[in-house]
Motif scaffolding. Structure first.
Motif, mmCIF file in Angstrom:
data_model
loop_
_atom_site.group_PDB
_atom_site.id
_atom_site.type_symbol
_atom_site.label_atom_id
_atom_site.label_comp_id
_atom_site.label_asym_id
_atom_site.label_seq_id
_atom_site.Cartn_x
_atom_site.Cartn_y
_atom_site.Cartn_z
ATOM 1 N N VAL A 152 -19.726 18.032 84.261
ATOM 2 C CA VAL A 152 -20.053 17.322 83.019
ATOM 3 C C VAL A 152 -19.308 15.999 82.961
ATOM 4 O O VAL A 152 -19.889 14.947 82.680
ATOM 5 N N GLY A 179 -20.179 12.601 79.784
ATOM 6 C CA GLY A 179 -19.044 12.891 80.662
ATOM 7 C C GLY A 179 -17.834 12.054 80.342
ATOM 8 O O GLY A 179 -16.700 12.558 80.288
ATOM 9 N N THR A 227 -23.981 24.879 76.553
ATOM 10 C CA THR A 227 -22.750 24.465 77.231
ATOM 11 C C THR A 227 -22.114 23.284 76.508
ATOM 12 O O THR A 227 -20.898 23.257 76.280
ATOM 13 N N LEU A 228 -22.921 22.311 76.113
ATOM 14 C CA LEU A 228 -22.388 21.155 75.387
ATOM 15 C C LEU A 228 -21.796 21.574 74.048
ATOM 16 O O LEU A 228 -20.762 21.035 73.624
ATOM 17 N N ASN A 256 -26.682 18.270 84.255
ATOM 18 C CA ASN A 256 -27.503 18.152 83.063
ATOM 19 C C ASN A 256 -27.291 19.477 82.325
ATOM 20 O O ASN A 256 -28.117 20.381 82.417
ATOM 21 N N PRO A 257 -26.145 19.608 81.626
ATOM 22 C CA PRO A 257 -25.781 20.899 81.049
ATOM 23 C C PRO A 257 -26.717 21.313 79.925
ATOM 24 O O PRO A 257 -27.340 20.474 79.279
ATOM 25 N N ALA A 280 -25.997 11.510 80.577
ATOM 26 C CA ALA A 280 -25.038 12.422 81.213
ATOM 27 C C ALA A 280 -23.715 11.713 81.502
ATOM 28 O O ALA A 280 -22.635 12.279 81.302
#
Length: 201
Positions: A44, A13, A55-56, A50-51, A9
């Protein structure tokens, strides 16, 4: 989040922030382009979230880099080896399943290679990817039920399916034993369009 999830993560980010800043974008500009909330982008970038894979994907598409670029070192290499256990676990199921991104190419035409395990009863629901996305799946162990835009297909070890990834789809293990499958995703033209507005769930 466990230590490996936290490390991943934080790495994601840092990469998102680096890509956003290299474009001179504000947090709001990235959020709008990706169709996610500003709070989600902040979380993020800080490694506090913890998407979901969805979303990522929206964030990587908005940045025009593709999902593999968010989980790999930014230094391009002609040959990239991912050793066993080094892939990025981007999904963890309630019954112990894992979706691991093991390899991928750079944008604009991104190909992702995934190693999936589904515990008994595990199910992963995927929103529609960008237009033109294709998925190829082969079951290595157990039974996997794939639902594509309301059509259900049951696959046993050795069976394979090809389907459009630009419609809602899901993978499920209806059995009592773990199931495992390989998944290749082809997503053309990453960064050239936008995803529809969806929730951050």
């Amino acid at each position: 989040m466990d230590e490996s999830t936290t490390t991943l993560a934080l790495a994601i980010g840092a990469r998102v922030k680096q890509e956003r800043q290299s474009r001179g974008w504000t947090l709001d500009q990235l959020a709008e382009s990706a169709g996610v909330s500003r709070r989600m982008v902040v979380n993020v970038e800080q490694g506090a979230a913890n998407p979901s894979v969805g979303t990522l994907l929206r964030i990587s598409d908005a940045l025009g880099v593709g999902l593999p670029a968010l989980v790999e070192s930014p230094r391009p290499k002609p040959v990239k080896v991912t050793r066993s256990g080094e892939g990025a676990a981007l999904w963890i199921g309630e019954s112990g399943g894992r979706g691991v991104l093991v390899a991928g190419t750079e944008s604009p035409d991104v190909v992702e290679l995934w190693d999936w395990t589904l515990g008994a009863g595990d199910r992963h629901v995927s929103e529609a990817h960008t237009s033109g996305t294709k998925e190829l799946l082969q079951v290595q162990q157990g039974t996997v039920t794939v639902e594509i835009a309301g059509q259900s297909v049951s696959l046993d070890a050795g069976d394979a399916v090809t389907f459009p990834g630009d419609v809602a789809h899901s993978y499920a293990n209806p059995g009592t034993e773990p199931a495992r499958f390989s998944l290749a995703v082809f997503e053309p033209g990453v960064g050239t369009g936008h995803r529809p507005e969806v929730s951050d769930a």
